[in-house]
Design a protein around this motif. Structure first.
Motif, PDB file in Angstrom:
ATOM      1  N   ALA A  67      20.806  39.345 -15.310  1.00 16.69           N
ATOM      2  CA  ALA A  67      19.742  38.479 -15.832  1.00 16.69           C
ATOM      3  C   ALA A  67      20.051  38.055 -17.254  1.00 16.69           C
ATOM      4  O   ALA A  67      19.820  36.894 -17.633  1.00 16.69           O
ATOM      5  CB  ALA A  67      18.401  39.200 -15.759  1.00 16.69           C
ATOM      6  N   ARG A  68      20.600  38.932 -18.037  1.00 14.97           N
ATOM      7  CA  ARG A  68      20.949  38.594 -19.416  1.00 14.97           C
ATOM      8  C   ARG A  68      22.053  37.543 -19.457  1.00 14.97           C
ATOM      9  O   ARG A  68      22.002  36.598 -20.249  1.00 14.97           O
ATOM     10  CB  ARG A  68      21.382  39.858 -20.145  1.00 14.97           C
ATOM     11  CG  ARG A  68      21.669  39.621 -21.596  1.00 14.97           C
ATOM     12  CD  ARG A  68      21.997  40.906 -22.277  1.00 14.97           C
ATOM     13  NE  ARG A  68      22.094  40.655 -23.700  1.00 14.97           N
ATOM     14  CZ  ARG A  68      22.241  41.575 -24.591  1.00 14.97           C
ATOM     15  NH1 ARG A  68      22.295  42.835 -24.216  1.00 14.97           N
ATOM     16  NH2 ARG A  68      22.342  41.276 -25.850  1.00 14.97           N
ATOM     17  N   ALA A  69      23.031  37.725 -18.558  1.00  9.69           N
ATOM     18  CA  ALA A  69      24.136  36.752 -18.509  1.00  9.69           C
ATOM     19  C   ALA A  69      23.601  35.377 -18.111  1.00  9.69           C
ATOM     20  O   ALA A  69      23.981  34.355 -18.702  1.00  9.69           O
ATOM     21  CB  ALA A  69      25.217  37.224 -17.540  1.00  9.69           C
ATOM     22  N   SER A  70      22.685  35.364 -17.132  1.00  7.97           N
ATOM     23  CA  SER A  70      22.110  34.076 -16.708  1.00  7.97           C
ATOM     24  C   SER A  70      21.314  33.456 -17.839  1.00  7.97           C
ATOM     25  O   SER A  70      21.373  32.237 -18.055  1.00  7.97           O
ATOM     26  CB  SER A  70      21.181  34.272 -15.496  1.00  7.97           C
ATOM     27  OG  SER A  70      21.915  34.740 -14.401  1.00  7.97           O
ATOM     28  N   LEU A  71      20.587  34.249 -18.567  1.00  8.10           N
ATOM     29  CA  LEU A  71      19.786  33.748 -19.687  1.00  8.10           C
ATOM     30  C   LEU A  71      20.698  33.197 -20.777  1.00  8.10           C
ATOM     31  O   LEU A  71      20.402  32.150 -21.361  1.00  8.10           O
ATOM     32  CB  LEU A  71      18.907  34.871 -20.218  1.00  8.10           C
ATOM     33  CG  LEU A  71      17.912  34.519 -21.313  1.00  8.10           C
ATOM     34  CD1 LEU A  71      16.940  33.455 -20.830  1.00  8.10           C
ATOM     35  CD2 LEU A  71      17.150  35.738 -21.759  1.00  8.10           C
ATOM     36  N   GLU A  72      21.791  33.878 -21.039  1.00 11.54           N
ATOM     37  CA  GLU A  72      22.726  33.406 -22.077  1.00 11.54           C
ATOM     38  C   GLU A  72      23.375  32.069 -21.677  1.00 11.54           C
ATOM     39  O   GLU A  72      23.571  31.199 -22.505  1.00 11.54           O
ATOM     40  CB  GLU A  72      23.785  34.470 -22.342  1.00 11.54           C
ATOM     41  CG  GLU A  72      23.253  35.636 -23.160  1.00 11.54           C
ATOM     42  CD  GLU A  72      24.290  36.729 -23.354  1.00 11.54           C
ATOM     43  OE1 GLU A  72      25.422  36.610 -22.861  1.00 11.54           O
ATOM     44  OE2 GLU A  72      23.908  37.743 -23.995  1.00 11.54           O
ATOM     45  N   GLN A  73      23.667  31.933 -20.353  1.00 12.56           N
ATOM     46  CA  GLN A  73      24.226  30.652 -19.875  1.00 12.56           C
ATOM     47  C   GLN A  73      23.217  29.522 -20.067  1.00 12.56           C
ATOM     48  O   GLN A  73      23.577  28.428 -20.501  1.00 12.56           O
ATOM     49  CB  GLN A  73      24.616  30.738 -18.400  1.00 12.56           C
ATOM     50  CG  GLN A  73      25.898  31.471 -18.150  1.00 12.56           C
ATOM     51  CD  GLN A  73      26.201  31.543 -16.654  1.00 12.56           C
ATOM     52  OE1 GLN A  73      25.359  31.219 -15.834  1.00 12.56           O
ATOM     53  NE2 GLN A  73      27.398  31.982 -16.336  1.00 12.56           N
ATOM     54  N   LEU A  74      21.981  29.800 -19.730  1.00 12.82           N
ATOM     55  CA  LEU A  74      20.949  28.783 -19.879  1.00 12.82           C
ATOM     56  C   LEU A  74      20.772  28.440 -21.367  1.00 12.82           C
ATOM     57  O   LEU A  74      20.586  27.278 -21.727  1.00 12.82           O
ATOM     58  CB  LEU A  74      19.615  29.253 -19.280  1.00 12.82           C
ATOM     59  CG  LEU A  74      19.540  29.319 -17.761  1.00 12.82           C
ATOM     60  CD1 LEU A  74      18.229  30.000 -17.337  1.00 12.82           C
ATOM     61  CD2 LEU A  74      19.621  27.937 -17.173  1.00 12.82           C
TER      62      LEU A  74
END
Length: 184
Positions: free
Chosen positions: A173-180
């Motif tokens: 989830a953190r990785a997805s948030l950082e991509q966004l």
């Protein structure tokens, strides 16, 4: 907890009851004194019984006197007294005379004891027995609580296994948030 006693306040019966109470169990003893022999005794015993009936918290009443001749005990055959004992809303123990003596009050009371000392032993538990009983109950409660804690701990462990480790999901989830965030 509270024992009412109808007897002479100068007789051996009261001393015997107090001795048994001191030895067996520290109860509150309320004495409603009355003469326990003679022609004028029955109405005074009835009045003493009625006084105890009005006291809140009296658990049991002992009606007692030591032994004596048939004439000495005859007041406990008085009809008005017998009716008062039978109608008493508080459990009563008749402890009049000694083992072989019987009066009509013995037959209408909730229980009969052969002596005043025996009446005190009937109504007052033995403190050592109470302590043993409480100890056994404490041990049972501790064992039950320990079992319950063990069962709940096992259930929690099973739920934690089913849930799994949340850290990999949090990292995703953190990785997805950082991509966004980086797209903005």
């Amino acid at each position: 907890r509270t024992v009412g006693v109808v007897t002479s306040d100068t007789g051996a019966a009261l001393r015997d009851i107090l001795n048994v109470s001191g030895r067996r169990f520290p109860a509150r003893i309320l004495v409603s004194p009355a003469p326990v022999q003679g022609a004028d005794a029955p109405p005074k015993i009835v009045a003493a019984l009625k006084r105890l009936e009005r006291v809140p918290g009296v658990d049991v009443i002992i009606l007692g006197r030591g032994g004596g001749s048939v004439e000495d005990l005859f007041c406990f055959n008085d009809e008005a007294l017998v009716r008062a004992v039978a109608a008493c809303p508080i459990p009563t123990v008749s402890a009049v005379g000694h083992e072989i003596d019987e009066t009509l009050c013995d037959f209408v009371a909730d229980a009969r004891a052969p002596t005043p000392s025996a009446a005190a032993e009937i109504v007052l538990p033995d403190r050592r027995e109470v302590a043993r009983h409480l100890g056994a109950q404490r041990d049972r409660l501790q064992a039950a609580l320990s079992r319950r804690v063990g069962q709940e701990r096992l259930a929690l462990t099973r739920l934690a296994r089913r849930l799994g480790d949340p850290r990999p999901r949090l990292l995703d989830a953190r990785a997805s948030l950082e991509q966004l965030w980086s797209r903005q």
